[in-house]
Design an enzyme around this catalytic site. Structure first.
Site, PDB file in Angstrom:
ATOM      1  N   ARG A  36       3.815  27.110 -45.826  1.00 43.05           N
ATOM      2  CA  ARG A  36       3.884  28.586 -45.934  1.00 43.05           C
ATOM      3  C   ARG A  36       5.163  29.139 -46.554  1.00 43.05           C
ATOM      4  NH1 ARG A  36      -1.365  28.460 -45.516  1.00 43.05           N
ATOM      5  NH2 ARG A  36      -2.245  28.670 -43.459  1.00 43.05           N
ATOM      6  N   HIS A  71     -10.675  20.992 -53.033  1.00 40.68           N
ATOM      7  CA  HIS A  71     -11.230  21.713 -51.887  1.00 40.68           C
ATOM      8  C   HIS A  71     -12.687  21.993 -52.273  1.00 40.68           C
ATOM      9  CE1 HIS A  71     -11.081  25.181 -48.871  1.00 40.68           C
ATOM     10  NE2 HIS A  71     -12.185  25.412 -49.541  1.00 40.68           N
ATOM     11  N   ASP A 104      -4.407  19.058 -42.664  1.00 47.15           N
ATOM     12  CA  ASP A 104      -4.708  20.450 -43.046  1.00 47.15           C
ATOM     13  C   ASP A 104      -4.022  21.407 -42.054  1.00 47.15           C
ATOM     14  OD1 ASP A 104      -5.580  22.657 -44.383  1.00 47.15           O
ATOM     15  OD2 ASP A 104      -7.715  22.328 -44.051  1.00 47.15           O
TER      16      ASP A 104
HETATM   17  O1  DOR Z   1      -8.868  26.359 -42.916  1.00 50.08           O
HETATM   18  C1  DOR Z   1      -8.191  26.308 -43.931  1.00 50.08           C
HETATM   19  N1  DOR Z   1      -6.997  26.910 -44.006  1.00 50.08           N
HETATM   20  N2  DOR Z   1      -8.676  25.657 -44.979  1.00 50.08           N
HETATM   21  C2  DOR Z   1      -8.069  25.697 -46.175  1.00 50.08           C
HETATM   22  O2  DOR Z   1      -8.562  25.078 -47.092  1.00 50.08           O
HETATM   23  C3  DOR Z   1      -6.849  26.507 -46.370  1.00 50.08           C
HETATM   24  C4  DOR Z   1      -6.131  26.677 -45.109  1.00 50.08           C
HETATM   25  C5  DOR Z   1      -5.047  27.720 -45.141  1.00 50.08           C
HETATM   26  O3  DOR Z   1      -4.282  27.780 -46.116  1.00 50.08           O
HETATM   27  O4  DOR Z   1      -4.902  28.457 -44.170  1.00 50.08           O
END
Ligand code: DOR
Length: 441
Positions: free
Chosen positions: A65, A182, A308
């Site tokens: 992030r 993805h 993830d």
């Molecule tokens: O659940 C998810 N969150 N899947 C994704 O592919 C992206 C991720 C996110 O960036 O929050």
């Protein structure tokens, strides 16, 4: 990348095999493995208390992030979470703000990771500018920058235009880099918030069909075949994806895949409460998908586990289910989920855990200093797991800045006792049973 340490690790069982041994590390490299070793000059001793010694874990799929959403995670807080989860390298996804679609951003993330120094943070570059799926990003510039980007993904979004994906695969082959897809056909998932099955139908939630994932998996396998390219499937979530991966391998197509801990443990029965913490992309599927994914990981059809790890602020999760952002925390709980779903079920032994959490992911992205054997002359990227201990997950105790763990209050098996990055201690649990003593040194 260069800071190294010296340490004597006593009383550990490499890969859980045999009697406990000591491991001496000098300047980041394993120099001796045996019993009754003495600490190298000036080195501290870490008592492994009979735990299992594994190569440090490598996560091909982490969201840190930064830049942009430092209120939910930073390179520093995410690195700490990773080290406490037993990781020594993570790949930080490109869906930051601004998007990591150029070398200024990828080099920034790389530099931040180096400054923090708890885990090797490898930035993932975006495949398309702004993740918009229309124009290829400067992959070559990112690959040749300080970060030496080797993995590219629009994760969070699918590179859905087949012509763009074809070009990206052709380009990646020339650069010697890998694209992680993805897999989600966006037309089939418009408005979708949950797996398209009986549970979503009963709860009145719009469904995300398996075919939305599987149609992209097979399309990209064919595109990779024709381009002579490799392709990596992010967060495989369905039984059908497993069958398609098996087929693609049988055709000699160079496709690899990862599964998340949450798709190994959880299914859509979790949605009954409408708690936004359970919203994730791809969605939690059905029991049979979960069991097929576990078997595929054991058989090597799915290569590795990737978290993830997707931190979100509480206001983005504690709201109506369909408004909740998709994603779950994963770094600090991953190995416990793997112990629960793969080790306790007899599907993997500790060597298998080392394979799916460290060796295969390192091989897939070509890291030559991670996922290495525990042997003299090898880099000391290591983690110690207490296989007999358990812990109760509390988001208050996690290093992540966010709290969106789906495992809150669950008691999970296996605790990370310490992690070493090139011989330096990056995480160390306080002595004593975790139920008695919370905290990290
Ligand atoms: O659940 C998810 N969150 N899947 C994704 O592919 C992206 C991720 C996110 O960036 O929050």
């Amino acid at each position: 990348m260069t800071a190294t340490g010296s340490v004597l690790i006593t009383n550990v069982r490499p890969y859980g095999d045999g009697e406990p041994v000591d491991v001496a590390v000098v300047d980041g490299e394993i120099t001796e493995i045996g019993s009754g070793l003495t600490a190298p000059d000036g080195a501290e001793t870490v008592d492994g208390r009979g735990g299992v010694l594994l190569p440090g874990f490598v996560d091909l799929h982490t969201h840190l992030r930064e830049p942009g959403r430092e209120d939910t995670e930073t390179v520093e807080s995410g690195s700490r979470a990773a080290a406490r989860g037993g990781y020594t390298a993570v790949f930080a996804m490109a869906n930051t703000a601004p998007v990591a679609d150029n070398s200024s951003i990828t080099d920034l993330v790389w530099r931040l990771g180096q400054e923090v120094g708890l885990v090797d943070v490898h930035p993932v570059g975006a495949v398309t500018v702004g993740l918009a799926g229309e124009q290829l990003a400067e992959m070559g510039m990112m690959a040749s920058g300080a970060a030496k980007v080797r993995l590219f993904s629009d994760d969070g979004k699918c590179v859905h235009d087949p012509v763009i994906m074809k070009r990206a695969l052709e380009y990646s082959t020339g650069l010697g880099v890998l694209i992680s897809q993805h897999s989600e056909d966006p037309r089939l998932t418009e408005g979708a918030v949950a797996h398209d099955g009986p549970t979503a139908a009963r709860l009145g939630l719009a469904g995300w069909p398996r075919a939305a994932e599987e149609s992209i998996v097979v399309r990209d396998a064919l595109l990779a075949r024709d381009a002579g390219a490799r392709v990596h499937i992010a967060h495989a979530s369905t039984e059908g994806t497993v069958e398609l991966l098996r087929w693609a391998r049988s055709q000699g197509i160079d496709v690899t895949a990862e599964v998340t801990p949450h798709h190994l443990l959880l299914d859509d029965s979790r949605l009954e409460t409408y708690d936004g913490v359970n919203r994730v992309n791809p969605p939690l599927r059905e029991e049979r998908d979960k069991l097929a994914l576990r078997q595929a990981l054991a058989d090597g059809i799915v290569d590795c586990v990737a978290t993830d790890h997707a931190p979100h602020a509480s206001q983005e999760k504690c709201c109506e289910f369909s408004q909740a952002r998709p994603g779950m925390l994963g770094l600090e709980t991953a190995v416990s989920i793997v112990v629960e779903t793969m080790l306790r079920t007899g599907l993997l032994d500790w060597r298998g855990v080392a394979r799916v959490m460290s060796e295969r992911p390192a091989e897939i992205v070509g890291l030559d200093d991670q996922g290495r054997p525990i042997a003299v002359g090898e880099p000391a990227n290591l983690t110690i797991i207490d296989p007999d201990s358990s812990w109760t997950v509390s988001s208050d105790d996690l290093a992540s800045k966010s709290a969106n763990t789906p495992y809150e209050t669950m008691t999970l098996p296996g605790t990370v006792e310490a992690t070493f990055l090139r011989g330096r201690v990056t995480a160390r649990r306080a002595a004593g049973s975790p139920s008695e003593v919370e905290g990290w040194l």
